[in-house]
Scaffold this motif. Structure first.
Motif, mmCIF file in Angstrom:
data_model
loop_
_atom_site.group_PDB
_atom_site.id
_atom_site.type_symbol
_atom_site.label_atom_id
_atom_site.label_comp_id
_atom_site.label_asym_id
_atom_site.label_seq_id
_atom_site.Cartn_x
_atom_site.Cartn_y
_atom_site.Cartn_z
ATOM 1 N N ARG A 236 26.580 105.075 -13.152
ATOM 2 C CA ARG A 236 26.642 104.509 -11.800
ATOM 3 C C ARG A 236 26.380 103.008 -11.809
ATOM 4 O O ARG A 236 26.897 102.286 -10.949
ATOM 5 C CB ARG A 236 25.637 105.221 -10.887
ATOM 6 N N ARG A 237 25.591 102.539 -12.728
ATOM 7 C CA ARG A 237 25.354 101.094 -12.815
ATOM 8 C C ARG A 237 26.653 100.353 -13.074
ATOM 9 O O ARG A 237 26.973 99.361 -12.415
ATOM 10 C CB ARG A 237 24.362 100.788 -13.923
ATOM 11 N N LEU A 238 27.428 100.847 -14.025
ATOM 12 C CA LEU A 238 28.689 100.195 -14.374
ATOM 13 C C LEU A 238 29.705 100.318 -13.249
ATOM 14 O O LEU A 238 30.411 99.355 -12.923
ATOM 15 C CB LEU A 238 29.232 100.812 -15.669
ATOM 16 N N ILE A 239 29.789 101.482 -12.629
ATOM 17 C CA ILE A 239 30.786 101.709 -11.574
ATOM 18 C C ILE A 239 30.533 100.788 -10.389
ATOM 19 O O ILE A 239 31.430 100.061 -9.928
ATOM 20 C CB ILE A 239 30.767 103.183 -11.145
ATOM 21 N N TRP A 240 29.316 100.781 -9.874
ATOM 22 C CA TRP A 240 29.060 100.045 -8.638
ATOM 23 C C TRP A 240 28.941 98.541 -8.877
ATOM 24 O O TRP A 240 29.273 97.748 -7.986
ATOM 25 C CB TRP A 240 27.811 100.584 -7.963
ATOM 26 N N THR A 241 28.507 98.143 -10.065
ATOM 27 C CA THR A 241 28.532 96.711 -10.362
ATOM 28 C C THR A 241 29.962 96.202 -10.442
ATOM 29 O O THR A 241 30.274 95.092 -9.995
ATOM 30 C CB THR A 241 27.789 96.421 -11.674
ATOM 31 N N ALA A 242 30.866 97.019 -11.007
ATOM 32 C CA ALA A 242 32.280 96.643 -11.042
ATOM 33 C C ALA A 242 32.872 96.566 -9.640
ATOM 34 O O ALA A 242 33.652 95.655 -9.329
ATOM 35 C CB ALA A 242 33.057 97.650 -11.894
ATOM 36 N N PHE B 290 18.602 95.482 -8.096
ATOM 37 C CA PHE B 290 17.452 96.292 -8.484
ATOM 38 C C PHE B 290 17.666 97.768 -8.157
ATOM 39 O O PHE B 290 17.036 98.627 -8.771
ATOM 40 C CB PHE B 290 16.194 95.778 -7.785
ATOM 41 N N THR B 291 18.520 98.061 -7.189
ATOM 42 C CA THR B 291 18.803 99.457 -6.868
ATOM 43 C C THR B 291 19.785 100.066 -7.853
ATOM 44 O O THR B 291 19.601 101.183 -8.326
ATOM 45 C CB THR B 291 19.369 99.564 -5.439
ATOM 46 N N VAL B 292 20.837 99.337 -8.185
ATOM 47 C CA VAL B 292 21.876 99.915 -9.035
ATOM 48 C C VAL B 292 21.404 100.051 -10.478
ATOM 49 O O VAL B 292 21.933 100.897 -11.222
ATOM 50 C CB VAL B 292 23.157 99.052 -8.964
ATOM 51 N N ARG B 293 20.429 99.274 -10.913
ATOM 52 C CA ARG B 293 19.932 99.379 -12.281
ATOM 53 C C ARG B 293 19.110 100.638 -12.501
ATOM 54 O O ARG B 293 18.913 101.063 -13.640
ATOM 55 C CB ARG B 293 19.086 98.164 -12.635
ATOM 56 N N ASP B 294 18.607 101.238 -11.442
ATOM 57 C CA ASP B 294 17.790 102.440 -11.563
ATOM 58 C C ASP B 294 18.712 103.649 -11.646
ATOM 59 O O ASP B 294 19.407 103.983 -10.683
ATOM 60 C CB ASP B 294 16.847 102.556 -10.360
#
Length: 786
Positions: free
Chosen positions: A366-372, A247-251
């Motif tokens: 940032r969503r893509l970077i940190w989810t990866a 929920f944090t990284v999606r924002d």
């Protein structure tokens, strides 16, 4: 007809009707420019009255041009306006008989040349003294921003009086008016709480993890390893951490520091739990590397195969061990065992910087970077992060790829290639550190760099040629003795993919726990690869913009045809594929991703409008997403992968945990003379290579299967015969530990009943004498008469 209003007249706000109006539409003053911003970012309150004040009133009909009488009336009304310095208002004039009758609700609003001015003056007189007593300074400032009309017109000119307040309905007590929203205190605490809400899941997860580590008992591990021993709060902490991260990284409005904090806590929970729970470091191979470092510290230099035998291979790739020997001396500790239990956490953190540099080469999402990054951490279960040369070489491998992707591409233009000589020097240093530390990683790096050089974007052969030259130079000099002996077997294995992938005898999991954890690891790796394939298909922009990462994921596959690497090639290939696969797997979990090239093209074709640039930044407010497919299904996938990491990574801790063996084996080497022989079932025990430069080892499960069956049929007789070649004063020792039994049983070599039979046969034979025994195992010595 009235001539059109001038720009000045259109910009002047209309005064609100006074309390004498009977249509019930009381208009409040416009919102001041310094009013605090509301949640919707418009600066308006929820009261409908201010919204009405912002709407332009309907101008009054003007059938004929203004006359001298209207000019006199306007001047008279201006004379009754309150003084801007004192806020006082003179006595309002008495209403004349020419005042029109009250309008009904159905009639359109009309006004004469004098009546609206008179009404505004009356209301100003009623509120000016009240406002002056509350906010005399601000009232004067507010009046200064409303100039009066300079020319007479049928449209009433605004006065310098402050905006009227909405009158109270009849029958209710009047309340002090609020003339400016800036009088209200800003709601700072809710905004700060909304901005800091990601800290709550972090703290809860850490609290659950601490509680779990304090209430977990690892004294009797079963076939499931640490999985069945962990306290349930550990699993709850992982679930809370994963949900908070998602929920944090999606924002998009959240800074990247929150995602970094979540990843660091994930690594602590994954890699530091074992260091806290187990009193001794895990992995027999880590203890082996500690022995190599001890040899370098003791001998002070490198030695050849004539002195060290098969262990000379470590002296021919001494980079990691020499660096650790220097670190031991720098820290002032006895040996590397003092800190190598924490090495999995340290080596995993070292991977974050090159990973971020690689991913940021292709996207700023940032969503893509940190989810990866998250998927990489949970997918890296292979276990090569322990105290080993591979852990450091892999980090250097990613560092080389980051330099090549960021500094040797064509997208930067001529300015991007300035100072390339400096980057080539840095590249040479990193490659040299890899080449002198590990055997396999340089080959993987060469294959990956060649694949990148075949693309138009990275058609620069300097990195690949530099790596090949340094690699060949080392192989033809320092590593030549080992390669000369191993080259025939290596050549025979080229092209035999089936044999290279086949695990072979002694590495087939047996038992419920071993099979379950093995399948968990396979499903975890298979899921990441399937998600990566879905990301390639689903996110079309990545197939073109992030093609180099796709090549990085696919480049290690040909290594299956090169060598078996001790039946570990399949695990190493998975590890080297993971950086690229995790990126595309993360893209499969997101609705739409962005790349740097796509963002640049969008900026060139459609630059942002001034309204977009001037849009104020809103405070991010916490809100649970609606139950949609794009939110909850990826969260469940991410949670399943995070939980599956634990059995994949720690499911075989029964094999790698040596609670009491360290003291037993240390007693052996304290009394063993030079040129002694240690016989054991396998090498899965701590200090297995302790003092390998003066003590020989023999592990009978590594021998031919027929000889193993012979030992099982008559253990004491066959072992005594094999150990009888040792000449005094050297001694021959037989060591059987709990770690050896667990490794043999879980990997399908010999079961517990067979190993117990060997132990009982040796214990009852007069050819062996008991030297030491504890909960970790037994130690026997062959008597001199035998």
């Amino acid at each position: 007809m009235r001539p059109p209003a001038t720009p000045r007249e259109r910009s002047v706000p209309e005064p609100a009707p006074g309390p004498e109006a009977t249509d019930g539409s009381h208009r409040a003053a416009p919102t001041p420019p310094d009013a605090p911003e509301t949640a919707d970012g418009t600066g308006a309150t929820s009261d409908p009255a201010p919204r009405a004040a912002q709407e332009p009133p309907t101008p009054a009909a003007s059938p004929e041009p203004p006359t001298a009488v209207s000019r006199k009336q306007a001047a008279k009304a201006a004379a009754t306006s309150p003084d801007p310095t004192t806020g006082r208002s003179p006595q309002p004039p008495t209403a004349t008989a020419t005042q029109p009758p009250p309008a009904t609700a159905s009639d359109p609003p009309t006004a004469t040349a004098s009546d609206p001015v008179t009404a505004a003056s009356q209301e100003s007189a009623a509120t000016a003294s009240e406002e002056a007593s509350v906010r005399p300074g601000r009232a004067a400032t507010a009046r200064a921003h409303h100039p009066t009309a300079r020319e007479p017109s049928t449209t009433p000119a605004p006065t310098t009086a402050p905006a009227p307040t909405t009158p109270e309905p009849s029958g209710s007590a009047p309340e002090p008016p609020v003339t400016d929203l800036s009088d209200l205190a800003p709601a700072a605490w809710p905004a700060r709480a909304a901005a800091a809400w990601p800290a709550l899941p972090l703290l809860v997860a850490l609290a659950l993890w601490v509680y779990a580590t304090r209430h977990t008992d690892v004294s009797a591990l079963d076939d499931f390893g640490l999985v069945s021993a962990l306290h349930p709060t550990f699993w709850a902490g992982l679930a809370v951490l994963t949900a908070g991260f998602w929920f944090t990284v999606r924002d998009r409005r959240r800074p990247g520091a929150w995602s970094l904090a979540y990843v660091l806590v994930l690594l602590v929970m994954e890699r530091a739990t074992q260091a806290l729970l187990y009193p001794t470091p895990l992995y027999a191979w880590a203890w082996k590397h500690d022995a190599v470092i001890d040899h370098l510290l003791t001998s002070g230099g490198l030695q050849g195969a004539d002195r060290l035998g098969d262990m000379a291979v470590y002296d021919q790739w001494p980079g990691f061990f020499a660096a650790q020997a220097a670190l031991v001396r720098l820290l002032g500790v006895d040996n590397a065992a003092m800190y190598m239990a924490w090495w999995p956490l340290v080596s995993s953190v070292l991977l974050l910087l090159p990973l971020l540099l690689i991913y940021r080469t292709f996207t700023e999402d940032r969503r893509l970077i940190w989810t990866a990054v998250w998927l990489f951490c949970v997918g890296n279960w292979v276990g090569q992060d322990y105290f080993s040369p591979q852990s450091v070489a892999f980090a250097l491998h990613l560092g080389v790829l980051a330099v090549v992707l960021r500094r040797y591409g064509r997208s930067g233009g001529p300015h991007g290639r300035q100072g390339q000589a400096v980057w080539t020097v840095l590249l040479s240093v990193l490659v040299t550190a890899i080449v002198v530390s590990h055997q396999l990683t340089p080959g993987m790096l060469v294959v990956t760099l060649v694949a990148l050089a075949l693309t138009r974007r990275y058609r620069d052969w300097v990195p690949a040629v530099t790596t090949v030259v340094i690699f060949l130079a080392w192989c033809l000099t320092a590593a030549l003795p080992f390669l000369s002996a191993a080259m025939p077997d290596m050549i025979r294995s080229i092209g035999d993919i089936g044999a290279n992938v086949e695990t072979g005898y002694g590495t087939t999991p047996t038992g419920t726990g071993a099979v379950a954890t093995s399948w968990a690891a396979r499903l975890l790796s298979g899921s990441v690869l399937l998600l990566a394939l879905a990301g390639v298909v689903r996110q079309r922009v990545l197939r073109h913009r992030a093609l180099p990462l796709l090549l990085i994921a696919a480049a290690p596959l040909p290594m299956f045809a090169a060598s078996s690497y001790g039946s570990e090639m399949i695990f190493r290939v998975l590890m080297f594929m993971l950086p690229g696969a995790a990126f595309f797997a993360a893209a499969a979990l997101l609705p739409k991703v962005r790349t740097l090239a796509a963002d640049a093209a969008a900026r060139d074709t459609a630059p942002p409008s001034p309204a977009t640039r001037a849009r104020p930044r809103r405070v991010p407010l916490p809100a649970l997403p609606r139950p949609r497919y794009g939110v909850w299904v990826p969260l469940l996938v991410l949670l399943a992968g995070t939980l599956a990491f634990v059995p994949s990574y720690s499911g075989k801790d029964r094999v790698n945990y040596f609670p009491r063996e360290v003291a037993l084996v240390q007693q052996l080497f304290d009394q063993a003379p030079d040129d002694s022989l240690v016989v054991a079932a396998n090498r899965n025990y701590p200090l297995a290579y302790e003092q390998y430069w003066r003590v020989d080892h023999y592990w009978f499960l590594d021998d031919d299967r027929r000889h193993v069956d012979e030992i099982v049929r008559d253990p004491a007789t066959v072992l005594a015969r094999d150990m009888a070649a040792v000449e005094p004063p050297a001694r021959a020792y037989f060591l059987l530990t709990r770690g050896q039994t667990a490794n043999s049983e879980m990997n399908g070599q010999l079961d517990r009943a067979q190993l117990d039979r060997i132990r009982e046969s040796v214990a009852s034979s007069p050819a062996f004498e008991l030297v030491a025994e504890n909960d970790g195992g037994v130690l026997y010595v062959l008597t001199p008469a035998s």
